[in-house]
Design an enzyme around this catalytic site. Structure first.
Site, PDB file in Angstrom:
ATOM      1  N   ARG A 151      62.238  58.716 138.998  1.00 50.57           N
ATOM      2  CA  ARG A 151      60.933  58.134 139.328  1.00 50.57           C
ATOM      3  C   ARG A 151      59.988  59.196 139.891  1.00 50.57           C
ATOM      4  O   ARG A 151      58.797  59.215 139.586  1.00 50.57           O
ATOM      5  CB  ARG A 151      61.138  57.001 140.332  1.00 50.57           C
ATOM      6  CG  ARG A 151      59.865  56.219 140.651  1.00 50.57           C
ATOM      7  CD  ARG A 151      60.194  54.939 141.404  1.00 50.57           C
ATOM      8  NE  ARG A 151      58.980  54.238 141.782  1.00 50.57           N
ATOM      9  CZ  ARG A 151      58.618  53.964 143.030  1.00 50.57           C
ATOM     10  NH1 ARG A 151      59.407  54.320 144.041  1.00 50.57           N
ATOM     11  NH2 ARG A 151      57.505  53.321 143.287  1.00 50.57           N
ATOM     12  N   HIS A 210      56.313  60.041 138.417  1.00 51.09           N
ATOM     13  CA  HIS A 210      55.113  59.928 139.241  1.00 51.09           C
ATOM     14  C   HIS A 210      54.418  61.278 139.401  1.00 51.09           C
ATOM     15  O   HIS A 210      53.201  61.320 139.590  1.00 51.09           O
ATOM     16  CB  HIS A 210      55.477  59.354 140.622  1.00 51.09           C
ATOM     17  CG  HIS A 210      55.642  57.874 140.610  1.00 51.09           C
ATOM     18  ND1 HIS A 210      55.074  57.043 141.551  1.00 51.09           N
ATOM     19  CD2 HIS A 210      56.312  57.060 139.760  1.00 51.09           C
ATOM     20  CE1 HIS A 210      55.387  55.776 141.277  1.00 51.09           C
ATOM     21  NE2 HIS A 210      56.144  55.774 140.200  1.00 51.09           N
ATOM     22  N   ASN A 218      53.386  55.376 146.083  1.00 51.26           N
ATOM     23  CA  ASN A 218      54.422  56.404 146.231  1.00 51.26           C
ATOM     24  C   ASN A 218      55.206  56.329 147.537  1.00 51.26           C
ATOM     25  O   ASN A 218      56.128  57.122 147.749  1.00 51.26           O
ATOM     26  CB  ASN A 218      53.796  57.795 146.116  1.00 51.26           C
ATOM     27  CG  ASN A 218      53.365  58.130 144.702  1.00 51.26           C
ATOM     28  OD1 ASN A 218      53.972  57.674 143.740  1.00 51.26           O
ATOM     29  ND2 ASN A 218      52.302  58.913 144.571  1.00 51.26           N
ATOM     30  N   HIS A 242      64.180  52.104 134.072  1.00 47.97           N
ATOM     31  CA  HIS A 242      64.439  51.006 134.996  1.00 47.97           C
ATOM     32  C   HIS A 242      65.844  50.439 134.842  1.00 47.97           C
ATOM     33  O   HIS A 242      66.190  49.456 135.499  1.00 47.97           O
ATOM     34  CB  HIS A 242      63.402  49.890 134.805  1.00 47.97           C
ATOM     35  CG  HIS A 242      62.107  50.172 135.480  1.00 47.97           C
ATOM     36  ND1 HIS A 242      61.010  49.352 135.382  1.00 47.97           N
ATOM     37  CD2 HIS A 242      61.714  51.212 136.271  1.00 47.97           C
ATOM     38  CE1 HIS A 242      60.001  49.859 136.080  1.00 47.97           C
ATOM     39  NE2 HIS A 242      60.405  50.990 136.622  1.00 47.97           N
TER      40      HIS A 242
END
Length: 321
Positions: free
Chosen positions: A63, A67, A95, A192
């Site tokens: 992740r 990001h 975040n 995910h």
């Protein structure tokens, strides 16, 4: 037949990797071969030790890479700390739940001891994500290195991160702006298969959903009870994305087929005519998901890469030199 499929996947990946070996956009597989030959091994061992202590960090590292790349490109801007004059990306609401910074710091400290000023924080983040996928049971794939670290990190730019309430058309458009196809977007969403979502990201599906429905009609009725029970513990309570939260597999897509996607942005993929066949394909064929995920991650790792004087190699990943 299964053996043949696996052989073909391996051969195709070897072809893809060979194409990267000689460098694309200034990056190459062997970028550190002369200047810091043990760079990848140091990152790999650091990630492995961290995941042995806490397997949930695999999802966190993947992740973090995503990001980072979606804002100003893959330049480790997500690692920069805020100062009195600037609020950085990591302090954005989107975040605040990111984890794993200490793993990047640990690897960077070791690398600075071995070959100071050589390995960028951006490459460490990218390598860490790759090893996190593998140690969680996913496919192994090498990545080209040579990214430089960016010199800016601004909270307002995180508005460009995909929100959990976007529908498939909005997701296709947002990912398309970064050069990804609908299929690549669905493949990347498969990350995910690891990790959890907080209640605050999906509670809007459970009541007052829209003018016609109190509860999101795309959720299975039994799964509504599961999500409601999770949220009874508060906004920070966590719900795994699938039944194997620390294992990289295709169960995420099986969940979507059962109308048990946790986020609205997950479940919408199995509802839209444009993405539903892709979801069904990955649910049926894990090898195909793995291959498409590898290719999409390789592509994501090249987003707006900084080169030469457009970037730097930070001595400390948390601040600009």
């Amino acid at each position: 037949m299964a053996s043949l499929n696996l052989f073909l996947v391996i051969m195709l990946m070897d072809t893809i990797v060979s194409g990267w070996r000689f460098g694309v956009d200034g990056l190459s597989m062997d970028y550190y071969i002369m200047t810091c030959p043990f760079a990848d091994g140091i990152v790999r061992n650091t990630v492995n030790m961290a995941l042995q202590s806490d397997p949930t960090l695999a999802a966190a590292l993947i992740r973090m890479h995503f990001h980072d790349c979606f804002i100003q490109g893959c330049d480790a801007s997500i690692l920069i700390d805020s100062t009195k004059d600037n609020t950085a990306e990591k302090d954005s609401p989107a975040n605040l739940s990111l984890r794993g910074y200490e793993i990047i710091d640990d690897a960077k400290e070791q690398l600075e001891g071995q070959c100071p000023g050589v390995v960028s924080c951006a490459d460490i983040v990218a390598m860490a994500a790759t090893h996190a996928v593998f140690f969680a049971g996913g496919p192994y794939y090498d990545i080209p290195k040579g990214r430089k670290d960016g010199r800016r990190s601004k909270i307002e730019e995180t508005i460009n991160l995909p929100a959990p309430f976007l529908n498939s058309s909005e997701l296709i458009k947002m990912f398309g702006q970064h050069g990804f196809s609908a299929q690549e977007m669905v493949a990347l969403s498969g990350a995910h298969t690891l990790g959890v979502a907080r209640c605050s990201s999906f509670k809007q599906r459970l009541s007052n959903f829209d003018s016609t429905h109190d509860v999101d009609p795309t959720i299975d009725t039994q799964f509504v009870k599961t999500l409601s029970k999770t949220c009874s513990a508060g906004d920070k309570s966590e719900q795994p994305f699938d039944t194997t939260r620390n294992t990289f597999d295709n169960d995420y897509y099986n969940q979507l087929q059962r109308k048990a996607g946790v986020l609205f942005s997950d479940q919408t993929l199995s509802v839209s005519p444009r993405t539903k066949p892709i979801v069904n394909g990955y649910a049926f064929n894990q090898a195909m998901f793995f291959l498409d995920f590898q290719q999409a991650m390789l592509k994501m790792g090249l987003l707006d890469v900084k080169e030469g004087s457009n970037g730097e190699v930070r001595a400390n990943c948390r601040k600009i030199n």
